[in-house]
Structures are given as C-alpha cells and as structure tokens.
Design an enzyme around this catalytic site. Sequence first.
Site, PDB file in Angstrom:
ATOM      1  N   TYR A 287       9.920 -99.646  75.013  1.00 37.44           N
ATOM      2  CA  TYR A 287       8.655 -99.005  75.472  1.00 37.44           C
ATOM      3  C   TYR A 287       7.945 -99.632  76.654  1.00 37.44           C
ATOM      4  O   TYR A 287       7.414-100.648  76.626  1.00 37.44           O
ATOM      5  CB  TYR A 287       7.540 -99.071  74.405  1.00 37.44           C
ATOM      6  CG  TYR A 287       7.913 -98.157  73.092  1.00 37.44           C
ATOM      7  CD1 TYR A 287       8.956 -97.422  73.117  1.00 37.44           C
ATOM      8  CD2 TYR A 287       7.677 -98.547  71.834  1.00 37.44           C
ATOM      9  CE1 TYR A 287       9.672 -96.375  71.972  1.00 37.44           C
ATOM     10  CE2 TYR A 287       7.954 -98.068  70.619  1.00 37.44           C
ATOM     11  CZ  TYR A 287       8.974 -96.830  70.819  1.00 37.44           C
ATOM     12  OH  TYR A 287       9.412 -96.119  69.531  1.00 37.44           O
TER      13      TYR A 287
ATOM     14  N   LEU B 105       2.351 -86.834  64.698  1.00 38.49           N
ATOM     15  CA  LEU B 105       1.343 -85.616  65.454  1.00 38.49           C
ATOM     16  C   LEU B 105       2.102 -84.820  66.488  1.00 38.49           C
ATOM     17  O   LEU B 105       1.347 -84.400  67.577  1.00 38.49           O
ATOM     18  CB  LEU B 105       0.051 -86.187  65.835  1.00 38.49           C
ATOM     19  CG  LEU B 105      -0.896 -86.863  64.394  1.00 38.49           C
ATOM     20  CD1 LEU B 105      -1.963 -87.476  64.914  1.00 38.49           C
ATOM     21  CD2 LEU B 105      -1.209 -85.624  63.720  1.00 38.49           C
ATOM     22  N   CYS B 106       3.178 -84.942  66.543  1.00 43.48           N
ATOM     23  CA  CYS B 106       4.026 -84.324  67.626  1.00 43.48           C
ATOM     24  C   CYS B 106       3.732 -84.678  68.964  1.00 43.48           C
ATOM     25  O   CYS B 106       3.537 -83.688  69.798  1.00 43.48           O
ATOM     26  CB  CYS B 106       4.079 -82.919  67.272  1.00 43.48           C
ATOM     27  SG  CYS B 106       5.662 -82.045  67.898  1.00 43.48           S
TER      28      CYS B 106
ATOM     29  N   ARG C 100       6.319 -84.961  77.949  1.00 41.54           N
ATOM     30  CA  ARG C 100       5.908 -83.821  77.155  1.00 41.54           C
ATOM     31  C   ARG C 100       5.691 -82.373  78.368  1.00 41.54           C
ATOM     32  O   ARG C 100       5.913 -81.399  77.827  1.00 41.54           O
ATOM     33  CB  ARG C 100       4.361 -84.218  76.872  1.00 41.54           C
ATOM     34  CG  ARG C 100       4.274 -84.946  75.543  1.00 41.54           C
ATOM     35  CD  ARG C 100       3.270 -85.436  75.197  1.00 41.54           C
ATOM     36  NE  ARG C 100       2.466 -86.354  76.280  1.00 41.54           N
ATOM     37  CZ  ARG C 100       1.372 -86.997  76.078  1.00 41.54           C
ATOM     38  NH1 ARG C 100       0.621 -86.913  74.870  1.00 41.54           N
ATOM     39  NH2 ARG C 100       0.854 -87.737  76.751  1.00 41.54           N
TER      40      ARG C 100
HETATM   41  P1  NAP Z   1       1.836 -89.210  67.971  1.00 41.80           P
HETATM   42  O1  NAP Z   1       0.933 -89.897  67.003  1.00 41.80           O
HETATM   43  O2  NAP Z   1       2.623 -88.027  67.489  1.00 41.80           O
HETATM   44  O3  NAP Z   1       0.881 -88.909  69.125  1.00 41.80           O
HETATM   45  C1  NAP Z   1       0.359 -89.717  69.999  1.00 41.80           C
HETATM   46  C2  NAP Z   1      -0.498 -89.469  71.200  1.00 41.80           C
HETATM   47  O4  NAP Z   1      -1.378 -88.334  70.920  1.00 41.80           O
HETATM   48  C3  NAP Z   1      -1.241 -90.397  71.909  1.00 41.80           C
HETATM   49  O5  NAP Z   1      -0.352 -91.384  72.710  1.00 41.80           O
HETATM   50  C4  NAP Z   1      -2.318 -89.773  72.786  1.00 41.80           C
HETATM   51  O6  NAP Z   1      -1.750 -89.420  74.199  1.00 41.80           O
HETATM   52  C5  NAP Z   1      -2.241 -88.339  71.909  1.00 41.80           C
HETATM   53  N1  NAP Z   1      -3.501 -87.881  71.843  1.00 41.80           N
HETATM   54  C6  NAP Z   1      -4.008 -86.464  72.320  1.00 41.80           C
HETATM   55  N2  NAP Z   1      -5.120 -86.403  71.911  1.00 41.80           N
HETATM   56  C7  NAP Z   1      -5.603 -87.573  71.212  1.00 41.80           C
HETATM   57  C8  NAP Z   1      -6.676 -87.482  70.391  1.00 41.80           C
HETATM   58  N3  NAP Z   1      -7.771 -86.796  70.564  1.00 41.80           N
HETATM   59  N4  NAP Z   1      -6.644 -88.682  69.789  1.00 41.80           N
HETATM   60  C9  NAP Z   1      -5.670 -89.467  69.695  1.00 41.80           C
HETATM   61  N5  NAP Z   1      -4.671 -89.127  70.512  1.00 41.80           N
HETATM   62  C10 NAP Z   1      -4.450 -88.161  71.113  1.00 41.80           C
HETATM   63  O7  NAP Z   1       2.927 -90.254  68.664  1.00 41.80           O
HETATM   64  P2  NAP Z   1       3.837 -90.698  69.178  1.00 41.80           P
HETATM   65  O8  NAP Z   1       3.554 -92.124  69.973  1.00 41.80           O
HETATM   66  O9  NAP Z   1       5.008 -89.848  69.653  1.00 41.80           O
HETATM   67  O10 NAP Z   1       4.743 -91.351  67.786  1.00 41.80           O
HETATM   68  C11 NAP Z   1       4.303 -92.386  67.177  1.00 41.80           C
HETATM   69  C12 NAP Z   1       4.974 -93.617  67.009  1.00 41.80           C
HETATM   70  O11 NAP Z   1       6.103 -93.477  66.536  1.00 41.80           O
HETATM   71  C13 NAP Z   1       5.181 -94.277  68.537  1.00 41.80           C
HETATM   72  O12 NAP Z   1       4.172 -94.967  69.008  1.00 41.80           O
HETATM   73  C14 NAP Z   1       6.527 -95.301  68.144  1.00 41.80           C
HETATM   74  O13 NAP Z   1       5.969 -96.226  67.532  1.00 41.80           O
HETATM   75  C15 NAP Z   1       7.037 -94.224  67.178  1.00 41.80           C
HETATM   76  N6  NAP Z   1       8.112 -93.674  67.764  1.00 41.80           N
HETATM   77  C16 NAP Z   1       9.705 -93.844  67.448  1.00 41.80           C
HETATM   78  C17 NAP Z   1      10.654 -93.003  68.101  1.00 41.80           C
HETATM   79  C18 NAP Z   1      12.075 -93.496  67.555  1.00 41.80           C
HETATM   80  O14 NAP Z   1      12.810 -93.036  68.195  1.00 41.80           O
HETATM   81  N7  NAP Z   1      12.231 -94.444  66.805  1.00 41.80           N
HETATM   82  C19 NAP Z   1      10.317 -92.103  68.739  1.00 41.80           C
HETATM   83  C20 NAP Z   1       8.972 -91.587  69.047  1.00 41.80           C
HETATM   84  C21 NAP Z   1       8.068 -92.353  68.615  1.00 41.80           C
HETATM   85  P3  NAP Z   1      -2.239 -90.341  75.141  1.00 41.80           P
HETATM   86  O15 NAP Z   1      -1.533 -91.612  74.911  1.00 41.80           O
HETATM   87  O16 NAP Z   1      -2.057 -89.502  76.142  1.00 41.80           O
HETATM   88  O17 NAP Z   1      -3.634 -90.557  74.929  1.00 41.80           O
END
Ligand code: NAP
Length: 331
Positions: free
Chosen positions: A57, A207-208, A228
């Site tokens: 990351y 949250l996709c 995205r």
């Molecule tokens: P998510 O929880 O599905 O989405 C997070 C994103 O939502 C935030 O970064 C933010 O974007 C956006 N967002 C838009 N409107 C929002 C609002 N009103 N309030 C809050 N957020 C808002 O996240 P994800 O980061 O894809 O997944 C969660 C975690 O899973 C990652 O951080 C990571 O630790 C882990 N992960 C692991 C893998 C793997 O291969 N193991 C892959 C993906 C993720 P902005 O940042 O643009 O504000």
Amino acid sequence: MEYINSPVGAISRVGLGTWAMGGWGEVITSEADEMAVETIKKAVEMDVTLIDTAPAYGEGHSEKLVGRALKESGYRNKVILATKCGLSWDDKGTVYRDSRPETLKKEVEASLERLQTNYIDIYQVHWPDADVPIAETAQCLKEILDSGKIRAIGLSNYTNAMIDEWRKYAPVHFIQPSYNILEDKLFENQIPYAQEHGISILGYSSLCRGMLHGTYTKDTKFNDGDMRGEKDPKYLGENFLNHLAAVDELKEYAKTLGKKVDEIAMRWVLDKGVSCALYGCRKPHHLGPIAGCTDFKLSPEQCDYMSYLVAKHVPVQVGKEYLAPPLMSEL
Ligand code: NAP
C-alpha cells in the site's frame, strides 16, 4: 463495539483498512498523511482494535503511517496489527508476487521497522504465488512464527484448495478474502470452509471500494491512476450503472430500517459470518458508519432480501481479477 474471539485474542468486528492511505494511484500530500494518522488514532479511540495494512500500500507508506500513529499515541498494545508479505515492487513501481523464502525473511524485518514494533500480530501472504511451491512459503512463515516476530499466519486471496495444501506444512489462523454484498457469490464458499477449520476471516473491501457508501453517481470522476475509474469492471460502463442502481435500492431499504446504506452493507458482511469486516478509511470524518453498523443486527431473511435487491440489477457478479498483481515469471 462487538468483539469476537480469534487466535490472537478478542478482535473488534470492524477493523480499519489502510490501503487508501498509501494512495489510490495519486500523489499523496502531507495534509493527506496528517488526516490518515488522525484517522488511525480516532478509530482506536472508537474501540476498533484491528488495523490492517500491507507493504504494497504505497510502497511502505501505509505501514509507516500506521507505525507513526501507534507510536505517537502509545496505542500499540491496544491493537491487533495485521500486515502482509509476498508482494514486491520494482524501480518503476510495478507490483509483482514474490513469496520466495529469502524475500519473506527480508520483508518481515522491513515491516517491523516501518511499523515501529517488535512483533506483528497477523502476518498474511497477500496473494498466492504460483512460481513458488506453497510448501516453501508455508515452511518459511512457520519459522517466522516460531521466532516470535509474528503471532499468527493469514492467507489472502487463496482458494480453499490452496489453503488445504498450506495446512499440510503450517497453520492458518486467518484468511482475508474480498467480501461485500456486490461480490459475495464469488467468495461464498470461503465462509463455510473457514468455519469448518476454525479459521477467522478478515473480509476486505466491505463497501466495494467505497461504492456502498452510496455517495457515487454516474457522474463521479476518479483521479488519474485510481483503479476505480480505470480497471475495476464494477466501475466501468453499463456495469457501473447497474451497480449504482443496486446501491439505490439498498439505500431505500436502509431507510426503512432507520439506517444508512453503508451501515446495512457493513452489517450484512458481519451477519453473513465474516469475523471482522475491514472498513477502508483515511479521513477522520468518514469513520461514522463504524459505530452505526455495530448497534443492530440483520436477520437471515433481511440479509436474503438485500441479496435479492442486488441480484435484480447485478445478475452476474464481476470479480477482483483486475486487482491481481502479475507473477515474476510474467513480467
Ligand atoms: P472499502 O471500505 O470498500 O472502501 C473504502 C473507500 O470508500 C475509502 O477509501 C473512500 O475513498 C471511499 N468513500 C467514499 N465515500 C465515503 C464516505 N462517505 N465515507 C467513507 N468512505 C468513503 O475499502 P477498501 O479500502 O477497498 O477495503 C478495505 C480494506 O481491505 C483495505 O483498506 C485493505 O486494508 C483491505 N484490502 C485488502 C486487499 C487484499 O488483497 N488483501 C484488497 C483490497 C483491500 P477515498 O479514499 O477516495 O476517500
């Protein structure tokens, strides 16, 4: 906050995901870093005890921010720290899979340094590496586990068959699959597998990648370099419109429960059996849904109804293949 037992002690059912702190592809500013550090501290103050990060990351940036936040706040012993290994990057920033033992032994030292700690609670292989026999990677992580530098082993993006193979050589305490209501059909066989084998689940992209916050519209533009807007099939063309229509239906349903769509989407992940749903966040004012998803429960019928609403618009789910880094042999 709710907690659940795991091999490293009780973990909060919502964990903070720090992927975006390393950037979605854009240049990270010092203001963004300050906000990220504040987000980590505030999440712990909201009783989140699990923080998930990875060297990949932002080429170590996310790990450094986590290390800094925990050092400044003195919160290290309040959290279960999860990081990863098995992805490297070259001079051009191309990330690739590398689970060779010699790489992993160096990686764990680099992560400990960036995280400013002398142990990692959960050490997860980020992606399976078909260039290296599973036995070699597993035996190496077992050695690192026995050394006390890590307290538990996790596997992310591994299939059940790969996990079976791993368990011949080393324990698996956690798995980390992608799990959210827009992609559940792709990973639904992992929950019963984990339950059968006593493995805890950290669900990622709950949250996709933000879509289930319900703030995106067909006119939302993502920054250059943000996957995205460029690679994720759920965010492109007609697929994007179908996914937004599903989110709109879920928004209306959330209102009938006196909740917001992100709160019911997080709750759905928890009530389907994921031990800890990772909530991706890098802005303190975005942490609200963490409290809003842990003060109620959905019945199995309510979960099914939500899946039905999604299936009306997204009959065929598309996955995370676009996320998968190449093998070294493919570079
Ligand atoms: P998510 O929880 O599905 O989405 C997070 C994103 O939502 C935030 O970064 C933010 O974007 C956006 N967002 C838009 N409107 C929002 C609002 N009103 N309030 C809050 N957020 C808002 O996240 P994800 O980061 O894809 O997944 C969660 C975690 O899973 C990652 O951080 C990571 O630790 C882990 N992960 C692991 C893998 C793997 O291969 N193991 C892959 C993906 C993720 P902005 O940042 O643009 O504000």
